[in-house]
Design an enzyme around this catalytic site. Sequence first.
Site, PDB file in Angstrom:
ATOM      1  N   MET A   1     -18.768   0.454   1.402  1.00 55.58           N
ATOM      2  CA  MET A   1     -19.444   1.708   1.043  1.00 55.58           C
ATOM      3  C   MET A   1     -19.413   1.959  -0.464  1.00 55.58           C
ATOM      4  SD  MET A   1     -18.231   4.034   4.290  1.00 55.58           S
ATOM      5  CE  MET A   1     -16.483   3.692   4.080  1.00 55.58           C
TER       6      MET A   1
ATOM      7  N   ARG B   1     -19.136   5.405  -3.686  1.00 52.98           N
ATOM      8  CA  ARG B   1     -20.202   5.711  -4.644  1.00 52.98           C
ATOM      9  C   ARG B   1     -21.598   5.725  -4.020  1.00 52.98           C
ATOM     10  NH1 ARG B   1     -18.654   5.221 -10.016  1.00 52.98           N
ATOM     11  NH2 ARG B   1     -16.494   4.602 -10.319  1.00 52.98           N
ATOM     12  N   PHE B   2     -21.718   5.243  -2.803  1.00 49.86           N
ATOM     13  CA  PHE B   2     -23.012   5.316  -2.129  1.00 49.86           C
ATOM     14  C   PHE B   2     -23.150   6.702  -1.501  1.00 49.86           C
ATOM     15  CE2 PHE B   2     -22.726   0.459  -1.248  1.00 49.86           C
ATOM     16  CZ  PHE B   2     -22.979   0.207  -2.590  1.00 49.86           C
TER      17      PHE B   2
ATOM     18  N   TYR C   1       0.820  -1.212   0.000  1.00 51.71           N
ATOM     19  CA  TYR C   1       0.000   0.000   0.000  1.00 51.71           C
ATOM     20  C   TYR C   1       0.858   1.269   0.000  1.00 51.71           C
ATOM     21  CZ  TYR C   1      -4.168  -2.816   1.121  1.00 51.71           C
ATOM     22  OH  TYR C   1      -5.200  -3.721   1.105  1.00 51.71           O
TER      23      TYR C   1
END
Length: 329
Positions: free
Chosen positions: A192, A196-197, A30
């Site tokens: 979630m 985009r929600f 990451y």
Amino acid sequence: MGSMNKEQAFELLDAFYEAGGNCIDTANSYQNEESEIWIGEWMKSRKLRDQIVIATKFTGDYKKYEVGGGKSANYCGNHKHSLHVSVRDSLRKLQTDWIDILYVHWWDYMSSIEEVMDSLHILVQQGKVLYLGVSDTPAWVVSAANYYATSHGKTPFSIYQGKWNVLNRDFERDIIPMARHFGMALAPWDVMGGGRFQSKKAMEERKKNGEGLRTVSGTSKQTDKEVKISEALAKVAEEHGTESVTAIAIAYVRSKAKNVFPLVGGRKIEHLKQNIEALSIKLTPEQIEYLESIIPFDVGFPTNFIGDDPAVTKKASLLTAMSAQISFD
């Protein structure tokens, strides 16, 4: 989710810990290794290592940015060399003697189940790793791996990480029943919808401020399905006295199965507070049914033919019910 500098990241981690949070999920690759490095620096500066549960991963190519594409075969995959150097480097970056949970990040199909489980077990015996997890891997592989481990006195996987949300429910087809069988916890990501929600109000506010959707795949518009599910989430949120669509999205997966620990992220402390709010929300069966009616999900064969586990559904499958009357209460 956007970028953060180290000071902002530390402020968010401080707020997380002060709110009672103690589990941090990361991976060897990451942010080109900076994630593990910053987490290690934060834990050391706050003297918090013993209070934090660190989950990291190997498999991903974490040296590509340094050695170049096509030259980092020893730094990726499920094989022994990849595992050895990844754990060695993760311990150094995290400034710790042990990793609480080590995940196989994804199944590469190039190393045998036996090699992977034997190699992981050695790390547990050495005290470098406490528990094993697996991510983004077919249920049949995890089942075979855990059967091999328990049959040979090795350490099995105790937690599964994968994509799951109210719009994308493939996770429910084989992963959840598999985890239930082996007593594994679940750590879903993309809960979630990758950002985009968003409620209609939130989208109008973004438009007003000249912002699009800040998602893992870039700035874009919502799809028709995302609009529909967001409206449904907003309706349920209103029933719970909140405007947080994300809190309901998190509450949804937590209401669907036992031992669910959603992976959530964000750049702002206000986002963190919204995520924490979800912990106090318990959806009713009617609310779950409503959310799932917006975008129907076909669990597929054979479950749509023989039914799910009666111990969960509390009712006999179609074929069994034709032959006998059985109570599962």
